[in-house]
Scaffold this active site. Structure first.
Site, PDB file in Angstrom:
ATOM      1  N   HIS A  30       0.957  -1.064  -0.077  1.00 58.43           N
ATOM      2  CA  HIS A  30      -0.067   0.047   0.035  1.00 58.43           C
ATOM      3  C   HIS A  30       1.090   1.200  -0.011  1.00 58.43           C
ATOM      4  O   HIS A  30       0.920   1.974  -0.881  1.00 58.43           O
ATOM      5  CB  HIS A  30      -1.058  -0.095   1.039  1.00 58.43           C
ATOM      6  CG  HIS A  30      -1.947  -1.066   1.326  1.00 58.43           C
ATOM      7  ND1 HIS A  30      -2.872  -1.351   0.166  1.00 58.43           N
ATOM      8  CD2 HIS A  30      -2.202  -1.879   2.034  1.00 58.43           C
ATOM      9  CE1 HIS A  30      -3.435  -2.302   0.448  1.00 58.43           C
ATOM     10  NE2 HIS A  30      -3.229  -2.796   1.508  1.00 58.43           N
ATOM     11  N   ASP A  54      -5.298  -8.005  -3.389  1.00 59.10           N
ATOM     12  CA  ASP A  54      -5.618  -7.768  -1.764  1.00 59.10           C
ATOM     13  C   ASP A  54      -6.968  -8.672  -1.658  1.00 59.10           C
ATOM     14  O   ASP A  54      -6.954  -9.626  -1.308  1.00 59.10           O
ATOM     15  CB  ASP A  54      -5.531  -6.081  -1.769  1.00 59.10           C
ATOM     16  CG  ASP A  54      -5.305  -5.851  -0.163  1.00 59.10           C
ATOM     17  OD1 ASP A  54      -5.554  -6.754   0.524  1.00 59.10           O
ATOM     18  OD2 ASP A  54      -5.295  -4.733   0.113  1.00 59.10           O
TER      19      ASP A  54
END
Length: 450
Positions: free
Chosen positions: A277, A328
């Site tokens: 991220h 994810d």
């Protein structure tokens, strides 16, 4: 020996695809890559046999999904009914996590990984922290959930790096795990390491890696233990980093610095580490990541779905951080969408166009992702590398009339027709050869949501 004749192929260090390429493989490795001359006429000494498999469209190296939580696939379409943020979404995620056992996790992950294969993904990095029983007590085999994931990947026909994740506390200030979180924890980093040491995948399709869930979940004084274990074993290390502003604020309140600075001070950053991220880094954080050559795995569709924000992708790349991609939470399983979102989200953030070339995005989706997962011999259509091929139609409603170089910006996972992993065909004509993906997804998700 197996041969494929690609209408177009994206070869290493090429800015755009090359037409008419003969690719040969044996023992799961590419043995020859030969661009043909003049629309299919072979150069001297090269014989194009009739048994070559024709691959109409654009053939790419295998795609690498560098960040996955397989059980999140059960959440798709179930978290969009109201307002909220990451933290309210997490409550719904914990409800699913509480219901899984090794058998149901095997079924769900097998279907999720087979969906990835349909999308052209040949290797997945599974960020795995769902270790123990619902009450926190280990199973008779403390690595039963790990074994289920490795088996699931084998059934789906893709490779896996199992990123066994240390998850020890509930917050930066060291609050104890409670509720569903109890099944994530091993007590401390030494006990985490002892459990991981007891698990060694036996099959060639699987490798072990390590992960620090976040600075919320591993106390500062134990970060070096996890990083040291990864270093001694020569495996990749991943960590969620600055996904939420609240994480940054809490870290500063407790430690007086950003999460990136904390990781740097405890020896976590480096070329074998991938920060997942990195949505809210400071300029100093970007410099720390780049100077240490720490990779960054971007997951744009999840960051978008959870309202996390848009990270400074171009600045991180220019600072020296290799970029990779992950699906994810599997709100979407489509690395073409993840790749173009890196460019398109940067346009939204800066209100300017043209930040990443198609070749840069292909690199993030292929060779950089494999490298982040410890597979340095994958992600390129080159001699000696693993024979992973992904072919995308150029005649669908989405790609018709699009030049091959632009297909990466136009195609979706639905345009993948042919997938080869280590020389074995896994997907042909858009169908998985061994898994009925829709049926198995329906069954596995119903098991953990009904």
């Amino acid at each position: 020996m197996t041969r494929w004749l690609a209408e177009y192929a994206w070869l290493p260090d090429h800015a755009e695809p090359t037409p008419d390429v003969l690719i040969e493989a044996e023992g799961g490795r590419i043995t020859a890559v030969t661009p043909l001359v003049g629309g299919g006429a072979a150069p001297a000494g090269v014989e194009v046999l009739g048994d070559a498999v024709r691959l109409p469209g654009l053939t790419l190296p295998g795609l690498a999904n560098a960040h996955s939580h397989a059980f999140h696939r059960a959440l798709r379409g179930r978290t969009h009914g109201g307002r909220g943020d990451f933290w309210s979404w997490r409550d719904v995620m914990y409800d699913v996590a509480a219901r899984l056992d090794p058998d149901s996790y095997l079924a769900l992950a097998r279907a999720a990984y087979a969906e990835m294969a349909l999308a052209g993904i040949t290797c997945v990095g599974e960020f795995h922290y769902l270790h123990h029983g619902p009450d926190g007590r280990p199973y008779a085999d403390p690595n039963a959930m790990s074994a289920a994931l490795v088996e699931a990947a084998a059934h789906a026909g893709i490779r896996i790096t199992l990123l066994d994740t240390a998850y020890l506390t509930a917050s930066v200030d060291g609050a104890q795990l409670a509720g569903t979180q109890r099944r994530f924890g091993d007590g401390d980093a030494l006990r985490w390491a002892a459990r991981v040491d007891a698990f060694r995948p036996e099959n060639d399709h699987a490798r072990l890696g390590a992960a620090i869930h976040s600075v919320r979940a591993v106390p500062a004084e134990q970060l070096a233990t996890v990083a040291g274990w990864a270093d001694r074993n020569g495996v990749p290390l991943h960590v969620h980093l600055s996904e939420q502003p609240a994480e940054n604020d809490a870290c500063r309140a407790v430690h007086g610095c950003s999460p990136t600075r904390l990781l740097a001070d405890h020896g976590v950053l480096g070329p074998h580490t991938t920060a997942v991220h990195a949505t809210h880094p400071t300029s100093a954080d970007v410099a720390l990541l780049g100077e240490s050559r720490t990779g960054v795995c971007l997951c744009p569709t999840t960051e978008r779905d959870l309202a996390d924000g848009i990270g400074p992708a171009r600045r991180m790349a220019e600072a020296g951080s290799p970029l990779s991609l992950g699906s994810d939470s599997h709100a979407v399983v489509d690395l073409f969408e993840e790749a173009r979102a890196v460019e398109l989200d940067e346009r939204l953030r800066t209100r300017k166009r043209g930040h990443f070339s198609a070749a840069e995005l292909v690199t993030a989706a292929t060779v950089a992702g494999h490298a982040a997962l410890g597979w340095g011999d994958a992600g390129r259509l080159s001699v000696g590398d693993r024979a992973d091929l992904v072919t995308v139609r150029l005649d669908s409603a989405r790609t018709a009339g699009v030049p091959p170089v632009g297909a990466f910006f136009a195609a979706t996972a639905a345009d993948v027709t042919h997938v080869v992993v280590d020389g074995r065909t896994v997907v042909a004509d858009g169908r998985h050869l061994t898994v009925d993906v829709p049926a198995e997804l329906r069954s596995a998700i119903a098991e953990v949501t009904s």
